[in-house]
Design an enzyme around this catalytic site. Structure first.
Site: not given
Length: 411
Positions: A330, A382
């Site tokens: 992006t 994560h």
């Protein structure tokens, strides 16, 4: 026999749609293949077309209502007007189960003029007017019943704008705005998804972000030297997105876990590189997918991104073009963003954020120099990606962009 108008199968990651706008009203004639209604999903607008010619008989789901592979309307056979009775009146009679004296050949007591008035005024819904002295229903008999009967079953339809409520459903007219002026506009399905705090990806994933900066000198000098010949040869400009796409592919090959997906207790490692390119549209962002980016040249990447972006802004993307990406890029820099934290495009586990190029003083070889610098950000899940992996991935992107020769060889 009525034909059902259904919400189509929307794809693996889209579970339901919201009715955006009906382009036909009850009673309108519809040609085969003609668009009936626009549906809004989290990612794209979908046009539902008529499978056969007929008349829009019933609208089951109104504007703003949601459906998941459900019937949202029905099509009837025949022309828009049958036997002198308007289709809207006939549909209303069927739905109310109160049509006892239709103004057609079955009611021989009505004069031709009376039949026309019965049809146009929808008096077929309810009790037929009593016959006069002649034994036939005349327009005078109709006028007499109109003065005596309660309000008609069919009422004039208010405008869609006047009946739009804050929830998006049609209902009673909204109260008039005060003298200072207010306007209530229903959130589109895509904007509702964007507005969900803190976002589905943030809710479901353990999202963290790491940052770095890239010296854009080498890329900008290369573009300056090659942009004219590149455009003459390929018919498309040489932008930054092709460099970053190739750099991301190179980094994904070095750190394949960023190109994976977490499904329950399993990791799905993907050996292909379908890169999502976030495109700003009027209602937020959509992410069309550049398939097999590792097999494409700079020119092919630039050409396909331009095509996808153009059709995204025109609302012409297909669902297939929005599904199955493995990683997303992006570019907030086109809007002037200096630094931001991109949100994961679930179920992907990584997204790269590009930002505005700005000249800044940096220390280089013991000297302070002015260089065009860009901050980049990598958001990652994560649960699957360790901090060290994310940092090294972003460093690899930096190395490849700052050294275009390595980008050509390894990207």
């Amino acid at each position: 026999m009525a034909v059902e108008v259904r919400v189509p199968t929307l794809g693996e990651s889209i579970v339901e749609a919201t009715v955006g706008k009906w382009l036909k009203r009850v009673g309108d004639a519809v040609a085969a293949g003609e668009t009936l209604v626009d549906l809004e999903t989290d990612k794209v607008s979908v046009e539902v077309t008529a499978g056969k010619a007929g008349v829009l008989e019933q609208i089951i789901k109104g504007e703003g209502e949601r459906g998941r592979r459900r019937v949202i309307g029905t099509l009837g056979a025949g022309a828009a007007r049958q036997n002198g009775v308007s289709a809207p009146a006939a549909a209303a009679c069927r739905s109310a189960n109160a049509c006892r004296a239709a103004a057609d050949e079955r009611d021989a007591r009505a004069t031709p003029v009376a039949r026309r008035i019965l049809a146009e005024e929808a008096l077929i819904c309810g009790r037929s007017p009593a016959a006069g002295r002649s034994g036939r229903v005349t327009k005078e008999d109709i006028a007499t019943q109109q003065a005596q009967r309660p309000p008609r079953l069919l009422q004039p339809q208010p405008s869609r704008a006047a009946t739009r409520t804050a929830s998006g459903r049609t209902g009673a007219p909204a109260p008039a705005a005060d003298s200072r002026g207010e306007e209530r506009v229903r959130l589109t399905r895509r904007r509702q998804t964007i507005a969900q705090p803190p976002g589905r990806a943030q809710h479901n994933a353990a999202m963290l972000t790491t940052f770095n900066e890239i010296d854009m000198t080498a890329v900008m000098e290369l573009r300056k030297r090659r942009k004219d010949t590149f455009k003459e040869r390929h018919g498309i400009g040489l932008g930054f997105m092709s460099f970053f796409t190739r750099a991301v592919v190179g980094a994904l090959k070095a750190f394949p876990m960023l190109n994976a997906e977490l499904q329950g207790s399993e990791i799905v490692l993907k050996r292909y590189y379908d890169i999502g390119i976030a495109v700003g549209v009027e209602e937020g962002l959509v992410v069309p997918v550049l398939r097999d980016a590792d097999r494409k040249s700079f020119a092919q990447i630039e050409r396909e991104i331009a095509d996808l972006a153009g059709r995204a802004r025109d609302g012409k993307l297909t669902l297939a073009e929005l599904q199955g990406g493995t990683f997303t890029i992006t570019n907030g820099g086109v809007f002037g963003s200096l630094m931001s934290t991109p949100i994961l495009n679930a179920p992907q586990v990584g997204i790269l954020g590009m930002h505005k190029i700005e000249e800044r003083p940096i220390a280089l070889n013991g000297q302070v120099v002015i260089r065009p610098m860009m901050y980049v950000a990598l958001s990652y899940d994560h649960r699957l990606i360790d901090g060290s992996t994310s940092v090294r991935f972003l460093v690899r992107v930096k190395e490849l962009v700052e050294d275009p020769e390595a980008l050509l060889l390894e990207g």
